[in-house]
Scaffold this active site. Sequence first.
Site, PDB file in Angstrom:
ATOM      1  N   LYS A  47      20.223   0.153  30.387  1.00 58.56           N
ATOM      2  CA  LYS A  47      21.338   0.792  31.104  1.00 58.56           C
ATOM      3  C   LYS A  47      21.793   2.051  30.380  1.00 58.56           C
ATOM      4  CE  LYS A  47      25.638  -0.848  30.280  1.00 58.56           C
ATOM      5  NZ  LYS A  47      26.673   0.105  29.826  1.00 58.56           N
ATOM      6  N   ASN A  48      21.994   1.934  29.056  1.00 60.07           N
ATOM      7  CA  ASN A  48      22.588   3.053  28.327  1.00 60.07           C
ATOM      8  C   ASN A  48      21.616   4.203  28.073  1.00 60.07           C
ATOM      9  OD1 ASN A  48      25.000   1.784  28.390  1.00 60.07           O
ATOM     10  ND2 ASN A  48      24.945   1.046  26.269  1.00 60.07           N
ATOM     11  N   ARG A  77      33.017   5.019  32.538  1.00 62.23           N
ATOM     12  CA  ARG A  77      33.258   6.101  31.575  1.00 62.23           C
ATOM     13  C   ARG A  77      32.047   7.002  31.389  1.00 62.23           C
ATOM     14  NH1 ARG A  77      37.483   5.409  28.438  1.00 62.23           N
ATOM     15  NH2 ARG A  77      36.603   6.868  26.948  1.00 62.23           N
ATOM     16  N   CYS A 113      40.442   2.074  27.767  1.00 63.34           N
ATOM     17  CA  CYS A 113      39.326   1.150  28.017  1.00 63.34           C
ATOM     18  C   CYS A 113      39.637  -0.158  27.304  1.00 63.34           C
ATOM     19  CB  CYS A 113      38.069   1.793  27.463  1.00 63.34           C
ATOM     20  SG  CYS A 113      36.614   0.761  27.468  1.00 63.34           S
ATOM     21  N   ARG A 164      38.796   5.301  23.066  1.00 61.51           N
ATOM     22  CA  ARG A 164      37.605   6.035  23.469  1.00 61.51           C
ATOM     23  C   ARG A 164      37.884   7.450  24.011  1.00 61.51           C
ATOM     24  NH1 ARG A 164      33.582   2.162  26.664  1.00 61.51           N
ATOM     25  NH2 ARG A 164      32.026   3.571  25.816  1.00 61.51           N
ATOM     26  N   ASP A 191      27.329  -3.358  20.361  1.00 61.11           N
ATOM     27  CA  ASP A 191      27.075  -4.009  21.656  1.00 61.11           C
ATOM     28  C   ASP A 191      26.442  -5.397  21.511  1.00 61.11           C
ATOM     29  OD1 ASP A 191      28.126  -1.794  22.857  1.00 61.11           O
ATOM     30  OD2 ASP A 191      26.221  -0.947  23.511  1.00 61.11           O
ATOM     31  N   ARG A 193      27.482  -5.103  35.698  1.00 64.55           N
ATOM     32  CA  ARG A 193      27.386  -3.713  35.252  1.00 64.55           C
ATOM     33  C   ARG A 193      26.201  -3.511  34.304  1.00 64.55           C
ATOM     34  NH1 ARG A 193      32.962  -1.090  33.465  1.00 64.55           N
ATOM     35  NH2 ARG A 193      31.492   0.622  33.341  1.00 64.55           N
TER      36      ARG A 193
HETATM   37  C1  EPZ Z   1      28.003   4.312  23.960  1.00 66.68           C
HETATM   38  O1  EPZ Z   1      29.353   4.587  24.287  1.00 66.68           O
HETATM   39  C2  EPZ Z   1      27.586   3.125  24.800  1.00 66.68           C
HETATM   40  N1  EPZ Z   1      27.724   3.468  26.215  1.00 66.68           N
HETATM   41  C3  EPZ Z   1      28.422   1.917  24.446  1.00 66.68           C
HETATM   42  O2  EPZ Z   1      27.933   0.801  25.172  1.00 66.68           O
HETATM   43  C4  EPZ Z   1      28.265   1.625  22.951  1.00 66.68           C
HETATM   44  O3  EPZ Z   1      29.119   0.560  22.593  1.00 66.68           O
HETATM   45  C5  EPZ Z   1      28.624   2.864  22.142  1.00 66.68           C
HETATM   46  O4  EPZ Z   1      27.825   4.002  22.587  1.00 66.68           O
HETATM   47  C6  EPZ Z   1      28.395   2.704  20.648  1.00 66.68           C
HETATM   48  O5  EPZ Z   1      27.068   2.368  20.386  1.00 66.68           O
HETATM   49  C7  EPZ Z   1      26.779   4.154  26.811  1.00 66.68           C
HETATM   50  O6  EPZ Z   1      25.765   4.540  26.245  1.00 66.68           O
HETATM   51  C8  EPZ Z   1      26.952   4.430  28.269  1.00 66.68           C
HETATM   52  P1  EPZ Z   1      30.507   6.646  21.111  1.00 66.68           P
HETATM   53  P2  EPZ Z   1      30.027   5.945  23.842  1.00 66.68           P
HETATM   54  O7  EPZ Z   1      30.837   8.000  21.609  1.00 66.68           O
HETATM   55  O8  EPZ Z   1      29.027   7.041  23.925  1.00 66.68           O
HETATM   56  C9  EPZ Z   1      34.842   7.441  19.203  1.00 66.68           C
HETATM   57  C10 EPZ Z   1      28.118  -1.185  26.466  1.00 66.68           C
HETATM   58  O9  EPZ Z   1      28.637  -2.329  26.306  1.00 66.68           O
HETATM   59  N2  EPZ Z   1      34.813   8.754  19.891  1.00 66.68           N
HETATM   60  O10 EPZ Z   1      29.336   6.520  20.195  1.00 66.68           O
HETATM   61  O11 EPZ Z   1      31.282   6.090  24.586  1.00 66.68           O
HETATM   62  C11 EPZ Z   1      34.921   6.263  20.164  1.00 66.68           C
HETATM   63  O12 EPZ Z   1      36.243   6.017  20.582  1.00 66.68           O
HETATM   64  C12 EPZ Z   1      28.835   0.062  26.017  1.00 66.68           C
HETATM   65  O13 EPZ Z   1      27.034  -1.015  27.012  1.00 66.68           O
HETATM   66  C13 EPZ Z   1      35.838   9.651  19.681  1.00 66.68           C
HETATM   67  O14 EPZ Z   1      36.795   9.405  18.931  1.00 66.68           O
HETATM   68  O15 EPZ Z   1      30.347   5.628  22.322  1.00 66.68           O
HETATM   69  C14 EPZ Z   1      34.316   5.154  19.341  1.00 66.68           C
HETATM   70  O16 EPZ Z   1      35.289   4.620  18.504  1.00 66.68           O
HETATM   71  C15 EPZ Z   1      30.251  -0.105  25.635  1.00 66.68           C
HETATM   72  N3  EPZ Z   1      35.786  10.863  20.328  1.00 66.68           N
HETATM   73  C16 EPZ Z   1      33.247   5.871  18.495  1.00 66.68           C
HETATM   74  O17 EPZ Z   1      33.617   7.260  18.537  1.00 66.68           O
HETATM   75  C17 EPZ Z   1      34.760  11.197  21.151  1.00 66.68           C
HETATM   76  O18 EPZ Z   1      34.773  12.309  21.718  1.00 66.68           O
HETATM   77  C18 EPZ Z   1      31.824   5.750  19.009  1.00 66.68           C
HETATM   78  O19 EPZ Z   1      31.800   6.051  20.400  1.00 66.68           O
HETATM   79  C19 EPZ Z   1      33.722  10.269  21.344  1.00 66.68           C
HETATM   80  C20 EPZ Z   1      33.761   9.046  20.715  1.00 66.68           C
END
Ligand code: EPZ
Length: 427
Positions: free
Chosen positions: A22-23, A97, A121, A126, A314, A406
């Site tokens: 998915k991701n 998202r 969320c 996030r 995850d 999802r």
């Molecule tokens: C991706 O989310 C995945 N989603 C998530 O999978 C996964 O948990 C996550 O990466 C971490 O591996 C998809 O790929 C669609 P991040 P993403 O940006 O890209 C902070 C699932 O269950 N951050 O790496 O949103 C954020 O809040 C899902 O399949 C900022 O502060 O994750 C988090 O604490 C859930 N500012 C950390 O960074 C930003 O601009 C990592 O988030 C971006 C992120």
Amino acid sequence: MDQILIRGGVPLDGTIQISGAKNAGLPLMAASLLSAESLTLTNLPDLADIASMASLLESLGVDVHRNGGEGPLSMCRMTVPTITETTAPYELVRKMRASVLVLGPLLARAGHARVSLPGGCAIGTRPVDLHLKAMQQLGADITLEEGYVDARAPDCGLKGGHIVFPFVTVGGTENALMAATLAEGETVISNAAREPEITDLAHCLVAMGAQIEGIGTDTLKVQGVSSLHGAEYAVVPDRIETGSYAVAAAITGGELKLTGTRLDLIESVAEVLTQCGVDIVEDREAGSLMVSRTNGRLRGVDIMTEPYPGFPTDMQAQLMALLSVADGASMITESIFENRFMHVPELCRMGANINVHGASAIVRGVEQLSAAPVMATDLRASVSLVLAGLTASDETVVSRVYHLDRGYERLPEKLAACGAHITRASE
Ligand code: EPZ
């Protein structure tokens, strides 16, 4: 609303075909916006989030054509000769998202993107500030108004730049990488995420004519090109689905053959499972893994979630379900999201002994879990309750099945084919 009913206690035995990730599928679909020619994805899973991305792309003018095939035979062709709309509306972004992944491609190809801010969320705040800073680094002018990000490229288009992420962000890296492919000159992305989904996206972009160096490392160098062409690309196997079914084999004391997947995608998870007393054997040629726990109790371990190649956030909830019935105490530390322990009270309702202290949870293994009606607030929390139900006495009822829809393709069917007593029913 549907529920999942599970009568636990059956050791699973059989074969499960792992779906495309998915991701990886979501950013790959967004990448179709970068080219006037068709991008054809195979092995794209049939999931609610994938359907949401398809709806969003259609609203932007993309012709999305899917066949009804399954697994490697599934096909989705996306074609957008002209982008007719550059707004990703609140109604669609609120549902998913990952919609924010259209920001970079729209900005790079159409010069403008208006994307609703995703809002809070269940697993954390996030924010998307790092996505926006990356776009600014490529010359975009960003304004925030009425809950929307309005991003505009200079008249001559985006310009290459140096993007340094202060910490690893998967989505931020994906947006930056996609935008940089069409920006003029060189872009360097430092402290880039290295998740297999990023590598998959980079390989697909290269197949579309992008020039990217450093794929698989934390420094990506992109030489912008004036346009990308069409391509056909197979989505990488879902490492989280692989890990989740490996836990299903382990928690039930069964044996599962997981096909269409690879050990290198789940190395950190496999290492932890091995420490717990689970056997994992890869048949590289066949593209399958044999996962079993046919003798002995599970042993507790300590884990901390980290960006790839560390232990994935995850898989945290699924491991917690497993460690709930392992011998001894385990400590689980969540370092990626600030609120990703929402499954703890539900697992405790099933008899687990778990205490949360800040970002860590102490899990003291119990002999057996007991069935209860449970519900969860996100995808991975939901699957952890299904896994717990597979080992619990009596019938567990998991509500809010839409979370599972999802991210897990035909989950009850896949588990039932391996002997699980699991059914889906309307409430
Ligand atoms: C991706 O989310 C995945 N989603 C998530 O999978 C996964 O948990 C996550 O990466 C971490 O591996 C998809 O790929 C669609 P991040 P993403 O940006 O890209 C902070 C699932 O269950 N951050 O790496 O949103 C954020 O809040 C899902 O399949 C900022 O502060 O994750 C988090 O604490 C859930 N500012 C950390 O960074 C930003 O601009 C990592 O988030 C971006 C992120």
